[in-house]
Design an enzyme around this catalytic site. Structure first.
Site, mmCIF file in Angstrom:
data_model
loop_
_atom_site.group_PDB
_atom_site.id
_atom_site.type_symbol
_atom_site.label_atom_id
_atom_site.label_comp_id
_atom_site.label_asym_id
_atom_site.label_seq_id
_atom_site.Cartn_x
_atom_site.Cartn_y
_atom_site.Cartn_z
ATOM 1 N N SER A 124 0.800 -1.224 0.000
ATOM 2 C CA SER A 124 0.000 0.000 0.000
ATOM 3 C C SER A 124 0.834 1.276 0.000
ATOM 4 O O SER A 124 0.317 2.345 -0.301
ATOM 5 C CB SER A 124 -0.942 0.015 1.204
ATOM 6 N N ASP A 155 -2.447 8.231 7.923
ATOM 7 C CA ASP A 155 -3.425 7.400 8.614
ATOM 8 C C ASP A 155 -2.693 6.440 9.544
ATOM 9 O O ASP A 155 -1.558 6.703 9.939
ATOM 10 C CB ASP A 155 -4.334 6.677 7.615
ATOM 11 N N HIS A 195 0.287 4.815 6.937
ATOM 12 C CA HIS A 195 0.923 5.351 5.729
ATOM 13 C C HIS A 195 1.410 6.786 5.890
ATOM 14 O O HIS A 195 0.773 7.585 6.579
ATOM 15 C CB HIS A 195 -0.062 5.280 4.560
#
Length: 363
Positions: free
Chosen positions: A37, A328, A331
């Site tokens: 991600s 978040d 990340h």
């Protein structure tokens, strides 16, 4: 009148120079991205069952058009910034491209296979139900390679790929999987054995990529993942998760000699190893140097450290994203991603070995 004519001449000369500079800015024919991600640009949007998605607000609040694209970030991520530095458009998600009638044309400048929740090992996405593990990402790349060979011919495809950049940013989810309290992985192997297995499995995938034309690799180590908000939240003191950071360091320590050995074994590869752990540590230890004022809490979320509830449409987010390291629970913000990309591309030997990405391009 003479002055006007002279101005017009200089104006067109300037346009010509600008065109030359722009055309000369492309440093590599293509960029292919593999990972999780941290560099996913939207592949998970196409995985119907996946819970690891970022195709909703407030993700993308600072992305062009202020639209969520599937990037786990408020704006661009490191893959976007690296592509810019190579003079390329950000490689689109493979799952968005594979069914397009002009896919062969798009493959010429590269695509991204990165997937939120992915790991080096198959199954590290169990928590999120569905992602594309590294083995499958390489499978997808091999299909792209075959398409390029079919359309360009073997010699031209190999020539193009040998000058292209293959970036791999993965391993964080493997670390999280090992240190998770409900995981059995820790009972079956020691941290060192697990790190060795991570490295060995990555080596196998790099060799598969080499067999399908890859020659220039940018490989990132795992960052100080124990210091992300989700891991700090597990400690009453909000300190970093020492077990996660220790495993990340063990893996990173394995990674450098593995890459050295792979170059000796294969002979015709070049690589740049990026010390993501070291750079993240400088963010946390000297945040003001980078313009950060918040290194523990997430910008987007709810509850303690904005990490009890993920970045969802119901969550709130900070007004100044550039002063946060984390967007978040897991990340980095666009601001942090930009700095990471700067260090990958132009970093000193303190964080890139044996060359940085710019120097790798020139090899």
């Amino acid at each position: 009148m003479a002055q006007v004519t002279l101005f017009i001449v200089f104006f067109f000369i300037s346009l010509i120079n600008l065109k030359v500079d722009t055309e000369g800015a492309q440093l590599a024919p293509a960029a292919f991205i593999f990972g999780d991600s941290l560099v996913d640009v939207g592949n998970n949007n196409y995985l119907k069952l996946s819970l690891a998605k970022a195709d909703f607000p407030h993700n993308g609040v600072d992305y062009p058009g202020q639209k969520a694209t599937g990037r786990f970030c408020n704006g661009k991520n490191a893959a976007d910034f690296l592509a810019e530095k190579l003079g390329l458009a950000s490689p689109p998600p493979y799952l968005a491209v594979k069914s397009m009638p002009n896919k062969s044309e798009i493959y010429l400048t590269g695509v991204s296979f990165a997937s939120g929740g992915a790991g080096i090992f198959n199954g590290t996405d169990d928590l999120y139900k569905q992602s594309i593990p590294l083995t499958k990402q390489v499978d997808f790349y091999i299909s792209v390679y075959q398409d390029l060979v079919q359309n360009l011919g073997s010699t031209e495809a190999q020539n193009r790929l040998s000058k292209s950049i293959f970036t791999i940013v993965i391993g964080s989810n493997d670390v999280f999987g090992y240190v998770s309290s409900d995981s059995s992985l820790g009972k079956n192997s020691t941290p060192q054995q697990y790190a060795d297995s991570m490295t060995s499995s990555l080596k196998d995938q790099l060799k598969r990529l080499h067999g399908a034309g890859a020659r220039k690799f940018v490989v990132s180590g795992v960052g100080a993942v124990g210091c992300c908000p989700s891991q700090r939240l597990k400690n009453k003191t909000q300190e970093c998760n020492a077990d996660a950071n220790n495993l990340a360091q063990l893996y990173n320590a394995d990674l450098k000699p593995m890459l050295q050995g792979l170059k000796t074994e294969l002979g015709d590869i070049s690589y740049s190893y990026f010390d993501a752990y070291g750079v993240f540590q400088t963010f946390l230890q000297t945040p003001a140097k980078y313009g950060f004022t918040e290194t523990k809490a997430a910008c987007c979320g709810l509850g303690t450290l904005n990490a009890k509830v993920a970045c969802l449409p119901i969550s709130s987010y900070c007004s100044d994203r550039d002063d946060h390291v984390f967007w978040d629970l897991y990340h980095p913000t666009q601001a942090a991603a930009s700095i990471l990309a700067d260090d990958i591309f132009d970093g000193t030997s303190q964080y890139t070995y044996p060359v940085n990405a710019r120097e790798l391009v020139a090899v």
